[in-house]
Motif scaffolding. Structure first.
Motif, PDB file in Angstrom:
ATOM      1  N   TYR A  22       0.552 -43.741 -61.101  1.00 48.95           N
ATOM      2  CA  TYR A  22      -0.574 -44.676 -61.031  1.00 48.95           C
ATOM      3  C   TYR A  22      -1.355 -44.689 -62.342  1.00 48.95           C
ATOM      4  O   TYR A  22      -1.827 -45.734 -62.791  1.00 48.95           O
ATOM      5  N   ALA A  23      -1.474 -43.516 -62.978  1.00 55.04           N
ATOM      6  CA  ALA A  23      -2.207 -43.451 -64.244  1.00 55.04           C
ATOM      7  C   ALA A  23      -1.445 -44.173 -65.346  1.00 55.04           C
ATOM      8  O   ALA A  23      -2.031 -44.932 -66.120  1.00 55.04           O
ATOM      9  N   PHE A  24      -0.123 -43.970 -65.400  1.00 59.37           N
ATOM     10  CA  PHE A  24       0.675 -44.630 -66.434  1.00 59.37           C
ATOM     11  C   PHE A  24       0.629 -46.151 -66.268  1.00 59.37           C
ATOM     12  O   PHE A  24       0.648 -46.887 -67.246  1.00 59.37           O
ATOM     13  N   SER A  25       0.583 -46.630 -65.025  1.00 60.35           N
ATOM     14  CA  SER A  25       0.597 -48.084 -64.841  1.00 60.35           C
ATOM     15  C   SER A  25      -0.816 -48.671 -64.767  1.00 60.35           C
ATOM     16  O   SER A  25      -0.991 -49.841 -64.451  1.00 60.35           O
ATOM     17  N   GLY A  26      -1.822 -47.833 -65.036  1.00 64.99           N
ATOM     18  CA  GLY A  26      -3.196 -48.324 -65.091  1.00 64.99           C
ATOM     19  C   GLY A  26      -3.753 -48.751 -63.742  1.00 64.99           C
ATOM     20  O   GLY A  26      -4.595 -49.641 -63.660  1.00 64.99           O
ATOM     21  N   GLN A  27      -3.272 -48.132 -62.657  1.00 62.07           N
ATOM     22  CA  GLN A  27      -3.736 -48.547 -61.324  1.00 62.07           C
ATOM     23  C   GLN A  27      -4.425 -47.404 -60.581  1.00 62.07           C
ATOM     24  O   GLN A  27      -4.369 -47.337 -59.347  1.00 62.07           O
ATOM     25  N   LEU A  28      -5.049 -46.516 -61.356  1.00 65.68           N
ATOM     26  CA  LEU A  28      -5.620 -45.308 -60.753  1.00 65.68           C
ATOM     27  C   LEU A  28      -6.623 -45.575 -59.638  1.00 65.68           C
ATOM     28  O   LEU A  28      -6.749 -44.792 -58.700  1.00 65.68           O
ATOM     29  N   SER A  29      -7.317 -46.707 -59.736  1.00 64.67           N
ATOM     30  CA  SER A  29      -8.353 -46.969 -58.738  1.00 64.67           C
ATOM     31  C   SER A  29      -7.772 -47.096 -57.327  1.00 64.67           C
ATOM     32  O   SER A  29      -8.476 -46.939 -56.338  1.00 64.67           O
ATOM     33  N   ARG A  30      -6.472 -47.365 -57.236  1.00 67.59           N
ATOM     34  CA  ARG A  30      -5.839 -47.502 -55.922  1.00 67.59           C
ATOM     35  C   ARG A  30      -5.176 -46.216 -55.444  1.00 67.59           C
ATOM     36  O   ARG A  30      -4.683 -46.148 -54.315  1.00 67.59           O
ATOM     37  N   ALA A  31      -5.140 -45.205 -56.328  1.00 68.24           N
ATOM     38  CA  ALA A  31      -4.363 -43.992 -56.030  1.00 68.24           C
ATOM     39  C   ALA A  31      -4.819 -43.290 -54.755  1.00 68.24           C
ATOM     40  O   ALA A  31      -3.997 -42.944 -53.901  1.00 68.24           O
ATOM     41  N   VAL A  32      -6.128 -43.098 -54.605  1.00 63.43           N
ATOM     42  CA  VAL A  32      -6.626 -42.312 -53.472  1.00 63.43           C
ATOM     43  C   VAL A  32      -6.256 -42.963 -52.141  1.00 63.43           C
ATOM     44  O   VAL A  32      -5.909 -42.288 -51.182  1.00 63.43           O
ATOM     45  N   ASP A  33      -6.289 -44.273 -52.089  1.00 72.39           N
ATOM     46  CA  ASP A  33      -5.992 -44.954 -50.830  1.00 72.39           C
ATOM     47  C   ASP A  33      -4.499 -45.105 -50.567  1.00 72.39           C
ATOM     48  O   ASP A  33      -4.056 -45.069 -49.425  1.00 72.39           O
ATOM     49  N   GLU A  34      -3.725 -45.284 -51.621  1.00 68.54           N
ATOM     50  CA  GLU A  34      -2.313 -45.622 -51.403  1.00 68.54           C
ATOM     51  C   GLU A  34      -1.360 -44.425 -51.360  1.00 68.54           C
ATOM     52  O   GLU A  34      -0.388 -44.446 -50.602  1.00 68.54           O
ATOM     53  N   ILE A  35      -1.644 -43.403 -52.183  1.00 68.95           N
ATOM     54  CA  ILE A  35      -0.682 -42.288 -52.274  1.00 68.95           C
ATOM     55  C   ILE A  35      -0.462 -41.585 -50.926  1.00 68.95           C
ATOM     56  O   ILE A  35       0.680 -41.260 -50.586  1.00 68.95           O
ATOM     57  N   PRO A  36      -1.516 -41.373 -50.120  1.00 69.27           N
ATOM     58  CA  PRO A  36      -1.260 -40.701 -48.833  1.00 69.27           C
ATOM     59  C   PRO A  36      -0.192 -41.403 -47.994  1.00 69.27           C
ATOM     60  O   PRO A  36       0.592 -40.744 -47.310  1.00 69.27           O
ATOM     61  N   TYR A  37      -0.123 -42.731 -48.072  1.00 70.29           N
ATOM     62  CA  TYR A  37       0.882 -43.467 -47.307  1.00 70.29           C
ATOM     63  C   TYR A  37       2.267 -43.343 -47.926  1.00 70.29           C
ATOM     64  O   TYR A  37       3.279 -43.454 -47.250  1.00 70.29           O
ATOM     65  N   LYS A  38       2.310 -43.125 -49.241  1.00 70.37           N
ATOM     66  CA  LYS A  38       3.615 -42.935 -49.885  1.00 70.37           C
ATOM     67  C   LYS A  38       4.166 -41.559 -49.545  1.00 70.37           C
ATOM     68  O   LYS A  38       5.361 -41.401 -49.315  1.00 70.37           O
ATOM     69  N   VAL A  39       3.279 -40.568 -49.530  1.00 65.88           N
ATOM     70  CA  VAL A  39       3.729 -39.200 -49.238  1.00 65.88           C
ATOM     71  C   VAL A  39       4.096 -39.072 -47.755  1.00 65.88           C
ATOM     72  O   VAL A  39       5.099 -38.458 -47.408  1.00 65.88           O
ATOM     73  N   SER A  40       3.288 -39.655 -46.887  1.00 66.57           N
ATOM     74  CA  SER A  40       3.555 -39.573 -45.447  1.00 66.57           C
ATOM     75  C   SER A  40       3.632 -40.978 -44.854  1.00 66.57           C
ATOM     76  O   SER A  40       2.668 -41.498 -44.307  1.00 66.57           O
ATOM     77  N   PRO A  41       4.810 -41.626 -44.982  1.00 70.60           N
ATOM     78  CA  PRO A  41       4.913 -43.000 -44.481  1.00 70.60           C
ATOM     79  C   PRO A  41       4.846 -43.090 -42.952  1.00 70.60           C
ATOM     80  O   PRO A  41       4.539 -44.145 -42.410  1.00 70.60           O
ATOM     81  N   GLY A  42       5.105 -41.970 -42.270  1.00 66.96           N
ATOM     82  CA  GLY A  42       5.050 -41.979 -40.816  1.00 66.96           C
ATOM     83  C   GLY A  42       6.281 -42.625 -40.207  1.00 66.96           C
ATOM     84  O   GLY A  42       7.197 -42.995 -40.939  1.00 66.96           O
ATOM     85  N   PRO A  43       6.414 -42.810 -38.901  1.00 66.51           N
ATOM     86  CA  PRO A  43       5.390 -42.412 -37.924  1.00 66.51           C
ATOM     87  C   PRO A  43       5.389 -40.905 -37.641  1.00 66.51           C
ATOM     88  O   PRO A  43       4.418 -40.398 -37.111  1.00 66.51           O
ATOM     89  N   ASP A  44       6.494 -40.211 -37.996  1.00 69.62           N
ATOM     90  CA  ASP A  44       6.522 -38.787 -37.671  1.00 69.62           C
ATOM     91  C   ASP A  44       5.992 -37.942 -38.827  1.00 69.62           C
ATOM     92  O   ASP A  44       6.256 -38.259 -39.992  1.00 69.62           O
TER      93      ASP A  44
END
Lengths: 475, 97
Positions: A22-44
Motif C-alpha cells: 500500500y505504501a509503494f502504491s501510494g494508497q496508505l490511507s486505505r491500508a487500515v480498512d482493507e488489509i484485514p480483509y485481505k489477511v482474513s477473507p473469511g468466512p472461516d
C-alpha cells in the motif's frame, strides 16, 4: 522460498508485506480498512475464534506497522485484541496428578496453599507465593509452570497484567530488548515500524537513501545468495548498501584507545554497542552510567561516515534489533531503523524475485568489524587490535544475555569486578539471536564466521584507512 | 577541481583504496592541495567497470589501480591549464582494460 520459523512470524510478515504494498502504491490511507480483509477473507477463521477477531487483530497490527502510538520513547506495544489472556496463576495442577498418599506438594508448600480436593491436589491462589516447591517435588511432574511467556522472558519485570488479564508494558522498566515480541506465542506484542517512512524516502527520486546493514545480515535470507539480496536492496531504491561493520572497525580503534585511557585512570569500562545492554544498565544501575564507553555504536559511526561523504543523505539502519530504535532516538544521526523482517517484506511487496537477480558485492569492513554480530566479537576485536600494539595485559569479561549482564554489573557496582572491560550483550548469543532476525538457527554462528573470513581488508586499520581525513566524531 | 573516488563495495574490491592513495601521493608531492580536492563517494552507478572516479560532479571515469597514476597526472596537467582532458581520457580507459 523463505521458510517461516512459525506461524506468528508469517502472520507478521504478511501484514508488513501488505502495508509495504500500500505504501509503494501510494494508497496508505486505505491500508487500515482493507488489509484485514485481505489477511482474513473469511468466512472461516484461520487461527482464532472467528474472522472478526482476526480482522480486529490485523487492524492493530497494521497500525503498528504504520508507526503505532505517538509516544516517542515507547517502541514495543501490546496488541490488546491479540493478547490471549494467558493464565495469571503461575502453577497449575494437571491431569497427571494421581492423588498419591505421599503429598509431597503439601509437605513442601511453605504457605499451606495446597489441599486435597476430590483425591487431587488443589492450589489456593490467595495463599500461593509461586515458589515452585510443589512443582519441584511432585514425583509425577503433575504440577506445571504456566507462567506467561512474555512475563517469563522479560528480563526486567516490565510485563504486568491488567484487570482483564491482558499484558501491559510498564515503560519505566522496559528496555525495548524485544524478548517478549519474539516469545509471545500469539504474536500479541510487536514493535513500532518505520517501514512506511522508509518507503516514502526511497520512492523520492531526489533523495539519496543508504541502507546500512548490520553484520547479523550474514545469518539472514538463508534461502538465497546474499549477494542477490544486496542487488534487491538497491532495486528497492536505495542508492547504496553499506556495512555497519565498517563503522564497527572505526569503533574498535576508538574504543581500544578509550579503554587504555580508562585503565590508566584505574577505571573499568563497558561496551556501548548493544542498546539493550545500555538501556538495562542506565535503568537498573544508573550509578554505573559513567563506566559505559563514550564511543558511539557502529550504527552511529557508520551513519556519520556516510553523512560525512554524502551530506544530503538519508540513512536507514537495517538490523535484527528493536532496541536500536531507542538508540536512534537518543542520537540525532541515523534517520530510520528497520528490521530484517521489514526488509524481507519490502522486497516481496515490490515483487522483486531475488533468485533471478545478479549478485552484488558487500565488502568494505574487516573480519573484526563483522564479528560484532556474535557475542564475544567486540572483546576479541579490541583484544586483537591491542595485540598488534603489543598490549596484552588487558583483562576482558563477556556477558552473554541480560542475566549475565546483571551479574557482572552487580560486581561492578560492589567494586568486585576484576577485569578492565565488560562486553554486554542483551540477547543471548549476540545480535544474530536478536528478536527480529529472520532465523534463529544453530547455523548462525557459522554464517558469521564465514562472512567475516570473506572480508578483503584484514584489520580495522586497513579497512578504515581512507577515512582518516574525514574527522568523524566518534563520541 | 574536485575528484570523487567511489569506495562502494564493488569499487573497493577493484582497488579504490589504492587509487585513493595514488591520487593522494600525487597531490601531496605536487603541492596541489589547494587546487585538487580529493573526496570519497559511495556508489556512482557504474559498478561493472573498474573504480569509478567522478571529476567536478560531471563525467565518471573508470580508473584501475594500474591506470591511476596516469589518470591523476593528466588531471594534474589540466589543473595547470596545459591540456584538455577529453582526448586523454580515452587513453586512460584503454590502459585500464
Amino acid at each position: 522460498m523463505r521458510k517461516f520459523e512459525n506461524h506468528v512470524q508469517k502472520v507478521k510478515h504478511d501484514c508488513l508485506k501488505y502495508v509495504a504494498e500500500y505504501a509503494f502504491s501510494g494508497q496508505l490511507s486505505r491500508a487500515v480498512d482493507e488489509i484485514p480483509y485481505k489477511v482474513s477473507p473469511g468466512p472461516d477463521p484461520q487461527y482464532r475464534c472467528c474472522v472478526f477477531h482476526e480482522r480486529a487483530i490485523t487492524k492493530e497490527r497494521v497500525k503498528l506497522a504504520m508507526g503505532g502510538s505517538d509516544h516517542p520513547y515507547e517502541f514495543v506495544e501490546v496488541l490488546p485484541s491479540a493478547c490471549d489472556q494467558c493464565p495469571v496463576n503461575r502453577y497449575v495442577v494437571t491431569e497427571a496428578c494421581r492423588g498419591c498418599i505421599a503429598h509431597r506438594c503439601i509437605g513442601q508448600c511453605p504457605v499451606d496453599a495446597i489441599t486435597i480436593v476430590n483425591g487431587k491436589a488443589s492450589i489456593d491462589y490467595d495463599r500461593c507465593v509461586e515458589c515452585g516447591k510443589c512443582k519441584d517435588n511432585c514425583p509425577y511432574n503433575a504440577i506445571a509452570d504456566v507462567m506467561r511467556p512474555c512475563k517469563r522472558e522479560c528480563p526486567t519485570g516490565a510485563i504486568e497484567i491488567d484487570a482483564s488479564k491482558k499484558a501491559v508494558i510498564n515503560y519505566d522498566k522496559c528496555i525495548s530488548c524485544g524478548a517478549c515480541v519474539y516469545q509471545c506465542p500469539f504474536g500479541a506484542i510487536g514493535e513500532k515500524s518505520e517501514i512506511t517512512d522508509v518507503i516514502s524516502a526511497i520512492t523520492d527520486q531526489n533523495a539519496s537513501v543508504y541502507a546500512l546493514l548490520a553484520p547479523a545480515f550474514a545469518a539472514q535470507f538463508d534461502y538465497v545468495d546474499l549477494g542477490k539480496v544486496i542487488t534487491g536492496i538497491k532495486l528497492l531504491g536505495f542508492k547504496d548498501v553499506v556495512e555497519a561493520a565498517l563503522g564497527a572497525d572505526l569503533v574498535i580503534l576508538h574504543e581500544a584507545e578509550e579503554l587504555l585511557e580508562r585503565k590508566a585512570e584505574a577505571n573499568p569500562m563497558t561496551s556501548s554497542c548493544c542498546p539493550g545492554f545500555v538501556n538495562f544498565l542506565t535503568q537498573k544501575y544508573p550509578e554505573l552510567s559513567a563506566l559505559v564507553s563514550h564511543t558511539v555504536s557502529p550504527m552511529i559511526a557508520t551513519t556519520r561516515l556516510i553523512k560525512a561523504i554524502d551530506p544530503q543523505s538519508t540513512v536507514v539502519f537495517i538490523g535484527p534489533c528493536i532496541a536500536k530504535k531507542t538508540e536512534k532516538a537518543r542520537y540525532n544521526d541515523t534517520d530510520f531503523v528497520l528490521t530484517f523482517e521489514e526488509l524481507a517484506a519490502m522486497i516481496e511487496a515490490k515483487g522483486i524475485e531475488l533468485d533471478s537477480l545478479p549478485p552484488s558485492p558487500l565488502n568494505n569492513a574487516s573480519p573484526f568489524g563483522r564479528g560484532f554480530a556474535a557475542v564475544g566479537g567486540v572483546s576479541s576485536a579490541i583484544a586483537a587490535h591491542l595485540n598488534t600494539r603489543s598490549i596484552t595485559d588487558i583483562k576482558i569479561e563477556t556477558a552473554n544475555g541480560i542475566a549475565e549482564c546483571d551479574k557482572q554489573l552487580k560486581l561492578l557496582k560492589f567494586k568486585r569486578f576484576q577485569s578492565d572491560f565488560l562486553e554486554g550483550m542483551a540477547c543471548k548469543g549476540g545480535c544474530i539471536k536478536g528478536p527480529v532476525t529472520m532465523h534463529h538457527g544453530h547455523k548462525d554462528l557459522k554464517s558469521i564466521a564465514s562472512y567475516a573470513q570473506m572480508a578483503m581488508e584484514k584489520n580495522p586499520m586497513e579497512a578504515t584507512r581512507p577515512f582518516k581525513d574525514l574527522a568523524i566524531s566518534l563520541i | 577541481m574536485e575528484i570523487k573516488v567511489c569506495i562502494g563495495s564493488a569499487c573497493h574490491l577493484k582497488g579504490s583504496y589504492e587509487v585513493i592513495s595514488i591520487f593522494k601521493n600525487y597531490i601531496a608531492s605536487h603541492d596541489y592541495d589547494q587546487r585538487i580536492v580529493l573526496k570519497s563517494s559511495f556508489c556512482l552507478g557504474k559498478c561493472s567497470d573498474a573504480v569509478s572516479v567522478q571529476v567536478d560532479n560531471e563525467k565518471i571515469f573508470s580508473v584501475s589501480p594500474e591506470s591511476a597514476q596516469m589518470f591523476i597526472e593528466l588531471l594534474g596537467q589540466q589543473v595547470i591549464g596545459q591540456q584538455a582532458i577529453g582526448q586523454q581520457t580515452i587513453n586512460v580507459q584503454r590502459v585500464s582494460k
